[in-house]
Design a protein around this motif. Structure first.
Motif, PDB file in Angstrom:
ATOM      1  N   LYS A  50       0.819  -1.216   0.000  1.00 56.88           N
ATOM      2  CA  LYS A  50       0.000   0.000   0.000  1.00 56.88           C
ATOM      3  C   LYS A  50       0.856   1.271   0.000  1.00 56.88           C
ATOM      4  O   LYS A  50       0.578   2.210  -0.735  1.00 56.88           O
ATOM      5  CB  LYS A  50      -0.943   0.022   1.211  1.00 56.88           C
ATOM      6  CG  LYS A  50      -1.812   1.279   1.237  1.00 56.88           C
ATOM      7  CD  LYS A  50      -2.897   1.249   2.256  1.00 56.88           C
ATOM      8  CE  LYS A  50      -3.697   2.548   2.134  1.00 56.88           C
ATOM      9  NZ  LYS A  50      -4.832   2.571   3.025  1.00 56.88           N
ATOM     10  N   PHE A  56       0.099  -5.117  -5.175  1.00 54.38           N
ATOM     11  CA  PHE A  56      -0.651  -6.196  -4.542  1.00 54.38           C
ATOM     12  C   PHE A  56      -0.679  -7.427  -5.437  1.00 54.38           C
ATOM     13  O   PHE A  56      -0.762  -7.314  -6.661  1.00 54.38           O
ATOM     14  CB  PHE A  56      -2.090  -5.750  -4.242  1.00 54.38           C
ATOM     15  CG  PHE A  56      -2.193  -4.819  -3.074  1.00 54.38           C
ATOM     16  CD1 PHE A  56      -2.192  -5.316  -1.780  1.00 54.38           C
ATOM     17  CD2 PHE A  56      -2.299  -3.453  -3.257  1.00 54.38           C
ATOM     18  CE1 PHE A  56      -2.287  -4.472  -0.680  1.00 54.38           C
ATOM     19  CE2 PHE A  56      -2.393  -2.595  -2.173  1.00 54.38           C
ATOM     20  CZ  PHE A  56      -2.389  -3.109  -0.884  1.00 54.38           C
ATOM     21  N   SER A  61      -5.396  -7.035  -0.689  1.00 55.97           N
ATOM     22  CA  SER A  61      -5.828  -5.643  -0.772  1.00 55.97           C
ATOM     23  C   SER A  61      -5.537  -4.949   0.551  1.00 55.97           C
ATOM     24  O   SER A  61      -5.363  -5.599   1.589  1.00 55.97           O
ATOM     25  CB  SER A  61      -7.320  -5.542  -1.100  1.00 55.97           C
ATOM     26  OG  SER A  61      -8.107  -5.796   0.038  1.00 55.97           O
TER      27      SER A  61
END
Length: 112
Positions: A50, A56, A61
């Motif tokens: 992130k 990813f 996620s």
């Protein structure tokens, strides 16, 4: 306090109850330490994707980050319970220690 909020003492009781009714028993302290590091690694992987330079993988996620933090808190609570440590006392002591040590340190840091 919101009805869904619990104190640290309540958290420790709730985790202890879960272990004794669903988890059967606590894993050893050393096993729980290894599990804690595993959970921190899972959080680290998501954070790197992130906020870092990695992308990813399929099925991953940033939405999983709160779950990983919850897993870390759960295992940390298990360790505290096993060692007879009050999380409330531990965090209170740490805040007092950090306040005494860092009272002006960060205010006087030109980098901040």
């Amino acid at each position: 306090m919101d009805q869904n909020e619990i104190t640290l003492n309540q958290l420790q009781l709730e985790v202890d109850n879960w272990i004794k009714t669903i988890g059967v028993r606590y894993f050893s302290e050393l096993t729980n330490l290894a599990i804690l590091f595993e959970e921190v690694g899972e959080l680290s992987r998501l954070m790197a994707r992130k906020y870092g330079d990695q992308s990813f993988k399929n099925g991953e996620s940033a939405d999983q980050i709160p779950n990983e933090i919850g897993d870390i808190l759960f295992v940390l609570t298990c360790l505290a319970n096993q060692m007879g440590i009050s999380l409330q006392d531990a965090i209170t002591s740490t805040i007092q220690k950090n306040t005494k040590r860092d009272l002006n340190r960060h205010k006087n840091n030109p980098k901040l």
